[in-house]
Design an enzyme around this catalytic site. Structure first.
Site, mmCIF file in Angstrom:
data_model
loop_
_atom_site.group_PDB
_atom_site.id
_atom_site.type_symbol
_atom_site.label_atom_id
_atom_site.label_comp_id
_atom_site.label_asym_id
_atom_site.label_seq_id
_atom_site.Cartn_x
_atom_site.Cartn_y
_atom_site.Cartn_z
ATOM 1 N N GLY A 1 0.852 -1.182 0.000
ATOM 2 C CA GLY A 1 0.000 0.000 0.000
ATOM 3 C C GLY A 1 0.887 1.231 0.000
ATOM 4 C CD GLU A 2 2.388 6.296 0.634
ATOM 5 O OE1 GLU A 2 2.237 6.725 1.798
ATOM 6 O OE2 GLU A 2 3.496 6.268 0.075
ATOM 7 C CB SER A 3 5.224 2.738 3.692
ATOM 8 O OG SER A 3 5.978 3.685 2.979
ATOM 9 C CB CYS B 1 5.078 -4.124 -1.280
ATOM 10 S SG CYS B 1 5.504 -2.863 -2.494
ATOM 11 N NE ARG C 1 8.548 5.905 -0.027
ATOM 12 C CZ ARG C 1 7.344 6.358 0.264
ATOM 13 N NH1 ARG C 1 6.927 6.356 1.504
ATOM 14 N NH2 ARG C 1 6.557 6.836 -0.659
ATOM 15 C CB ILE D 1 3.381 -3.370 -7.757
ATOM 16 C CG1 ILE D 1 2.840 -4.575 -8.544
ATOM 17 C CG2 ILE D 1 2.601 -2.093 -8.098
ATOM 18 C CD1 ILE D 1 1.427 -4.971 -8.169
ATOM 19 N NE ARG D 2 4.291 3.465 -6.057
ATOM 20 C CZ ARG D 2 3.387 3.715 -5.111
ATOM 21 N NH1 ARG D 2 2.140 3.345 -5.268
ATOM 22 N NH2 ARG D 2 3.729 4.337 -4.011
ATOM 23 C CG HIS E 1 2.538 -6.993 -4.119
ATOM 24 N ND1 HIS E 1 1.791 -6.421 -3.118
ATOM 25 C CD2 HIS E 1 3.315 -6.004 -4.635
ATOM 26 C CE1 HIS E 1 2.091 -5.133 -3.035
ATOM 27 N NE2 HIS E 1 3.011 -4.858 -3.933
ATOM 28 C CD GLU F 1 0.045 -9.237 -1.691
ATOM 29 O OE1 GLU F 1 0.083 -8.011 -1.931
ATOM 30 O OE2 GLU F 1 1.073 -9.898 -1.421
#
Length: 188
Positions: free
Chosen positions: A46-48, A78, A105, A133-134, A169, A171
């Site tokens: 997500g967005e840490s 991630c 990051r 992903i990123r 990821h 999942e």
């Protein structure tokens, strides 16, 4: 056994589905007292910075940090890896500091640069399809950290005691082996 999935932000639903596929009782955790109802916790991508901010607002941050230091099993993917790391080198932000790694990051590029790669994981007979992903990159790690998988000579799956982290990821695949690995950590 009941596993928590941090539902603060990010792709927690995908982890929940993966764990349920393995027959595990899953609880989405959003409050500090809910940590006492689970045997281990998954922190999703997500967005840490958003995750940390919300965790602090709901008083989850300090309780989680203390529980992990006491041996509570946790698995971060991630952004979850970033949250659990000792240090983020390219962006000033807080982290829980419970695994001795330094991360950068978004080191593998932006969203449009996302990719999949077959990686070899220690103890797995077949390769694992890792989706980046990123993704964060581990730029340094301590001597007590075990590297379980690498991509282009960089660690992407690591473990230190009760903490497991992945740059990618798992999942988002149909392959349950990394989640099974975490469940085995929780059982011990």
């Amino acid at each position: 056994m009941k596993i928590g999935v941090s539902g603060i932000q990010g792709d927690f639903r995908e982890h929940k589905v993966m764990l349920e596929k393995l027959g595990v009782d899953v609880k989405v955790v959003r409050k500090p007292e809910e940590l006492d109802e689970v045997d281990g916790l998954v922190i999703p991508g997500g967005e840490s910075t958003t995750m940390i901010r919300i965790m602090k607002m709901v008083n989850l941050y300090e309780k989680l940090k203390q529980k992990i230091k006491e041996g509570f099993p946790v698995f971060g993917t991630c952004a979850g890896m970033i949250l659990l790391s000792k240090e983020v080198v390219n962006f000033p932000q807080d982290s829980l500091g419970v695994i001795d790694i330094k991360v950068e990051r978004n080191a593998y590029g932006r969203q449009v640069d996302s990719f999949e790669e077959q990686i070899e994981v220690k103890g797995f007979e077949k390769t694992f399809n890792a989706i980046f992903i990123r993704a964060p990159k581990v730029v340094d790690y301590g001597e007590n950290v075990e590297v379980l998988a690498t991509y282009m000579d960089s660690p992407v799956l690591l473990r230190q005691n009760n903490v497991l982290v992945a740059s990618f990821h798992p999942e988002l695949t149909e392959d349950t082996r990394i989640h099974e690995y975490f469940l085995n950590m929780v059982k011990k």
